[in-house]
Design an enzyme around this catalytic site. Structure first.
Site, PDB file in Angstrom:
ATOM      1  CB  THR A 154      -5.296  20.688 -11.070  1.00  0.00           C
ATOM      2  OG1 THR A 154      -6.127  21.843 -10.982  1.00  0.00           O
ATOM      3  CG2 THR A 154      -6.116  19.531 -11.606  1.00  0.00           C
ATOM      4  N   GLY A 193      -0.232  25.245 -16.174  1.00  0.00           N
ATOM      5  CA  GLY A 193       0.272  25.928 -17.362  1.00  0.00           C
ATOM      6  C   GLY A 193       1.723  26.332 -17.159  1.00  0.00           C
ATOM      7  CD  GLU A 437      -8.098  30.098 -11.779  1.00  0.00           C
ATOM      8  OE1 GLU A 437      -6.903  30.213 -12.017  1.00  0.00           O
ATOM      9  OE2 GLU A 437      -8.527  29.847 -10.620  1.00  0.00           O
TER      10      GLU A 437
END
Ligand SMILES: CCCCCCCCCCCCC/C=C/C(=O)SCCNC(=O)CCNC(=O)[C@H](O)C(C)(C)COP(=O)(O)OP(=O)(O)OC[C@H]1O[C@@H](n2cnc3c(N)ncnc32)[C@H](O)[C@@H]1OP(=O)(O)O
Ligand code: FAD
Length: 551
Positions: A154, A193, A437
């Site tokens: 992303t 993350g 996701e």
């Protein structure tokens, strides 16, 4: 998954003693809790294993959550790192493995507390998209935590539209390297993350360029921090994106790349390869580089969506058995709120859904494993169906579980709103699963795209994949139900949902066709049908859920 295991909350008796109202509910259960628990776990041995794993973790002071609501984000993160390191030691001591049956229980017990969640998705990307040589090189290092991985796809400007990702990877044939760049601020990787402080390596998804030609999105392993002193590598700018609604224990970060060079061998090349002279070779589906997402969409259903709903149901139903409020019958003591029809109408459908999702989860994982084995044999025929099923069920289950947790929270009144009830953090965590996701609307539209294609194929007598053969079934006749009680019969309600699914898909396909035949451009016609398409995708998955539950 035992939803009704012992609780300790007491209203009106000595704290810590078994609450008489709760004890009474258990004694009047119309089924054996132990037998149901074993059935849900997949047998008494699995129940024993689950309880042993949970006891070993919950009795370990390192995993204590006692102060979690009073910690700063930094304290949450540092505690999460300590727990992640301790978990590795504990797994070694206990002889537990990430491939063993116990891992599902470990994951559910600690996923909300340990750091390096994305390290597992980093490893999964390499296992699924990497060549045997790349797996042999990187997986042992990652398994031993000699590096910490992340998954950088992303960007600030694009999360959904992957074709629009702007990070570039240009092949330099003279040095046999890829040069990765963040050409503009909107291309900055944003959200990955473990990126903010932890990761030493990451899989970066970038547009591959060879001799000026773009070959689309490909995955590249990039080292971003030193393995000696954890300082950022040359050309790397990275940090934490700041406070979030939940996941304070995860350092979601940002990443910018300035002419970062990686060897040719760092592009994950099981299915796509750049040869030394710059020749591009693709073995398999154009979308195989999206396969990690397909796999994680299935995993997160059982790992991140269903458990919060189970926990919320347990908290809210147990609370409703002991909370007494107002008088149902004049002259009597205040009633358990569980005795109010409205309270049952709120909570029992969430409990039923938790059971239904529990059973469909095994079916989806089995479908995925079968499809993955085919893909490993370079047969990509099942990929479109896997994509449609994983997208549809990820969206349906996360959306329903998020709503269910919210209903459970509100059903507990003011105490539900207290962090100490456990419900708010369940909610603020699970709502993220509707976004990450693959944002749910976008995924449902992917499912709808597959359903419309299959419906058109079925309408012309062509064969369709197994999960949509109901589209080719004989047009559903008049509903056989003679009265409302008939709708309690599995065969009848299953047929009713099949009818609804086929009706929605066929009417949407017809509307789409009419618009196009009337001269509306295809993309405009599609956009004008998207609300119905999302509905059709949802109902098609609800039908499969009900069909499977009624088996
Ligand atoms: C055990 C431990 C493991 C983990 C356990 C639990 C997990 C813990 C999770 C907690 C942490 C969260 C971490 C979060 C990570 C992330 O969020 S990673 C980033 C996620 N991002 C996305 O999901 C992006 C969403 N967008 C897309 O997927 C695509 O852009 C799109 C929407 C699918 C559109 O793609 P595009 O290339 O534009 O394709 P289209 O033009 O729409 O379709 C073309 C054809 O391609 C087919 N297709 C699309 N995607 C796939 C796919 N994944 N697989 C197979 N096929 C695909 C599509 O169906 C079209 O086919 P045709 O209709 O035949 O043309
Ligand atoms: C907790 C968390 C952890 C994350 N971890 C990671 C990670 O580790 N790695 C990573 O790479 N990413 C990660 N992400 C990012 C996540 O994958 C993206 O946020 C997600 O893909 C959505 O993209 P976006 O944020 O750009 O939203 P957008 O795509 O901008 O969506 C915004 C809105 O636009 C709508 N929309 C977009 N496209 C369409 C369309 N074609 N048709 C109809 N409506 C549309 C959506 O439905 C949505 O309502 C994480 C996100 C969160 C919240």
């Amino acid at each position: 998954m035992a939803l009704l295991e012992t609780g300790k909350y007491s209203q009106g008796s000595v704290p810590g003693s078994v609450n008489p109202d709760l004890a009474n509910e258990r004694q009047t259960a119309s089924f054996s809790v132990e037998k149901l628990t074993a059935w849900l776990d997949g047998g008494a041995e699995r129940t024993r294993l689950r309880r042993a794993v949970v006891d070993a973790i919950e009795s370990d002071p390192v995993f204590s959550r006692e102060n979690q609501y009073f910690q700063s984000q930094n304290e949450r993160y540092e505690a999460a790192v300590r727990k992640a390191v301790h978990l590795q030691k504990k797994m070694h001591e206990m002889g537990w493995s990430e491939d063993g049956p116990e891992f599902k229980y470990i994951y559910r017990a600690v996923a909300g507390d340990v750091a390096f969640l994305l390290h597992r998705i980093f490893m999964r990307s390499i296992s699924m998209l990497g060549s045997d040589e790349q797996v042999a090189k990187w997986i042992p290092l990652a398994s031993q935590y000699q590096l910490i991985g992340s998954y950088a796809q992303t960007e600030l400007g694009h999360g959904t539209y992957l074709q629009g990702l702007e990070t570039t990877a240009v092949f330099d044939v003279t040095t046999q390297e890829f040069i990765l760049n963040t050409p503009k601020i909107s291309a900055m990787k944003w959200w990955p993350g473990d990126m903010g402080r932890s990761a030493t390596h990451t899989v970066v998804f970038a547009q591959l360029y060879i001799h000026g030609k773009c070959y689309g999105i490909h995955p590249f392993i990039v080292q971003i921090r030193s393995l000696q002193d954890h300082s950022l590598c040359p050309g790397i700018i990275a940090g934490d994106i700041g406070p979030k609604m939940n996941f304070e224990h995860i350092d979601n970060g940002y990443l910018m790349l300035q002419s970062v060079r990686v060897p040719r061998e760092n592009m994950l090349n099981k299915f796509c390869e750049v040869q030394p002279d710059g020749t591009y070779v693709r073995r398999g589906s154009q979308k195989i580089n999206y396969f990690t997402m397909t796999s994680v969409r299935i995993s997160l259903i059982s790992g991140e969506a269903i458990p919060p709903l189970m926990k919320a149901c347990t908290i809210a139903i147990r609370y409703s058995a002991v909370r007494r409020q107002s008088k149902l019958k004049p002259g009597e003591q205040e009633a358990k709120i569980l005795d109010y029809q409205t309270q049952q109408e709120k909570l029992l459908p969430q409990l039923a859904a938790a059971y239904a999702f529990h059973f469909i989860d095994d079916y989806l994982q089995e479908l995925f494993d079968r499809g993955y084995r085919e893909i490993q044999r370079k047969n990509f025929d099942t990929l479109p169906e896997l994509h449609a099923l994983s997208s549809g069920f990820k969206a349906l289950v996360t959306q329903y579980c998020t709503s269910g947790v919210e209903i459970c929270l509100r059903a507990c009144g003011g105490h539900g709103y207290s962090l100490l009830s456990g419900l708010p953090s369940l909610y603020t965590k699970i709502i993220a699963s509707c976004i990450y996701e693959g944002e749910n609307t976008v995924l449902l539209l992917q499912t709808a795209r597959f359903l419309i294609k299959c419906f058109m194929a079925a309408s012309t007598g062509q064969s369709v994949p197994p999960s949509v053969t109901y589209l080719a079934a004989a047009k559903p006749g008049k509903c056989p139900a003679k009265n409302k009680l008939d709708f309690l019969r599995p065969d009848i309600y299953t047929e009713a949902y099949q009818h609804a699914a086929v009706r929605l898909i066929s009417s949407t396909a017809a509307k789409l066709q009419d618009l196009i035949q009337s001269g509306v451009k295809k993309h405009d016609a599609w956009n004008r049908c998207t609300v119905q398409l999302v509905q059709a995708a949802k109902v098609s998955k609800i039908y499969l859920l009900i069909w499977f539950f009624s088996l």
